[in-house]
Scaffold this active site. Sequence first.
Site, PDB file in Angstrom:
ATOM      1  N   SER A  50      27.128 -14.931 -90.145  1.00 23.56           N
ATOM      2  CA  SER A  50      27.149 -13.679 -89.370  1.00 23.56           C
ATOM      3  C   SER A  50      27.422 -13.984 -87.900  1.00 23.56           C
ATOM      4  CB  SER A  50      25.820 -12.935 -89.518  1.00 23.56           C
ATOM      5  OG  SER A  50      24.734 -13.805 -89.273  1.00 23.56           O
ATOM      6  N   ASP A  88      24.676 -21.786 -93.420  1.00 19.75           N
ATOM      7  CA  ASP A  88      25.669 -21.180 -94.315  1.00 19.75           C
ATOM      8  C   ASP A  88      26.904 -22.051 -94.472  1.00 19.75           C
ATOM      9  OD1 ASP A  88      25.119 -18.749 -95.561  1.00 19.75           O
ATOM     10  OD2 ASP A  88      25.616 -17.548 -93.793  1.00 19.75           O
ATOM     11  N   LYS A 118      23.384 -22.512 -97.631  1.00 13.85           N
ATOM     12  CA  LYS A 118      23.490 -21.266 -98.391  1.00 13.85           C
ATOM     13  C   LYS A 118      24.953 -21.049 -98.753  1.00 13.85           C
ATOM     14  CE  LYS A 118      23.017 -16.946 -96.546  1.00 13.85           C
ATOM     15  NZ  LYS A 118      24.365 -16.356 -96.788  1.00 13.85           N
ATOM     16  N   GLU A 120      27.573 -18.091-100.901  1.00 18.69           N
ATOM     17  CA  GLU A 120      27.677 -16.799-101.573  1.00 18.69           C
ATOM     18  C   GLU A 120      28.311 -16.972-102.945  1.00 18.69           C
ATOM     19  OE1 GLU A 120      29.707 -13.878 -99.166  1.00 18.69           O
ATOM     20  OE2 GLU A 120      28.464 -14.330 -97.418  1.00 18.69           O
ATOM     21  N   GLU A 187      21.535  -9.158-101.221  1.00 19.11           N
ATOM     22  CA  GLU A 187      21.957  -8.289-100.112  1.00 19.11           C
ATOM     23  C   GLU A 187      22.478  -6.948-100.624  1.00 19.11           C
ATOM     24  OE1 GLU A 187      24.514 -10.103 -97.161  1.00 19.11           O
ATOM     25  OE2 GLU A 187      24.839  -8.182 -96.149  1.00 19.11           O
TER      26      GLU A 187
END
Length: 274
Positions: A50, A88, A118, A120, A187
């Site tokens: 982010s 991330d 992390k 996704e 999320e």
Amino acid sequence: MSVHTAKRRLAPADIKALKGERPIVSLTAYTTPVAKLMDQHVDFILVGDSLGMVLYGLDSTVGVTIEMMIAHGQAVMRGSSSACIVVDLPFGSYQESKEQAFRTAARILKETGCSAVKLEGGAEMAETVHFLTQRGIPVLGHVGLMPQLINTTGGYRSLGRSDREVEKIRRDAAAIEEAGAFAFVIEGTVEPLAREITETATIPTIGIGASPACDGQVLVVDDVLGIFTDFKPRFVKHFANLAPVMSEAFATYAEEVKARSFPGPEHTFQLRKG
Ligand code: KIV
């Protein structure tokens, strides 16, 4: 259970062990001073991609690079001593193959000193998560809304309203747990599904826009502080409103410089007499 009594930094296994004990607290951070301020209040700090949007002004997280994640991961490590640090993996640095994912994750662990990464993805990333966790890299999963997929999904909207979405998120969560993740972010997912997944999973669910039913919560720090004001999703709460405070400080500084009232005598070096 107080995991903050120990001197050592929390490990991914400590985060996993908090499931069923108490809610897990997490925030993102990208810089040393902010990490210093939040370190004692959170269980883990996520150096989230982010940062591409909140620090660099990008439209999405797609343009974030490994080098950005390493620089900010190092900054957060320097500012923290007790929270577990998770960095991330940015878009394009792990999806090609499990070997590519290992190389990126190992580089990030070595160059930042963080404890986990992390990534996704759901069922399609399960083999990769298994590959990493079997080779010494703790993984925090991320299912539900996946911002790195914006170009194929087409938007940021909450999920879990159709049978197809429900089935997919259920399958993704189970696959990531089975693959060995120590926890996973969920999320933008409706409460009933987030609750069901949290009750079924044996590892913690960390919600963002996924209701209080999750085992823990994470938010983007600039949202918590009210600095990022481009838009405010429903799930965001501003715990402070720093944007007007900062804006007023900049305006006052500008006025004082123009009026020559700053710097004053107390800010000015003079030659000592005698
Ligand atoms: O990049 C990030 O900050 C994240 C959180 C929003 C979970 O992935």
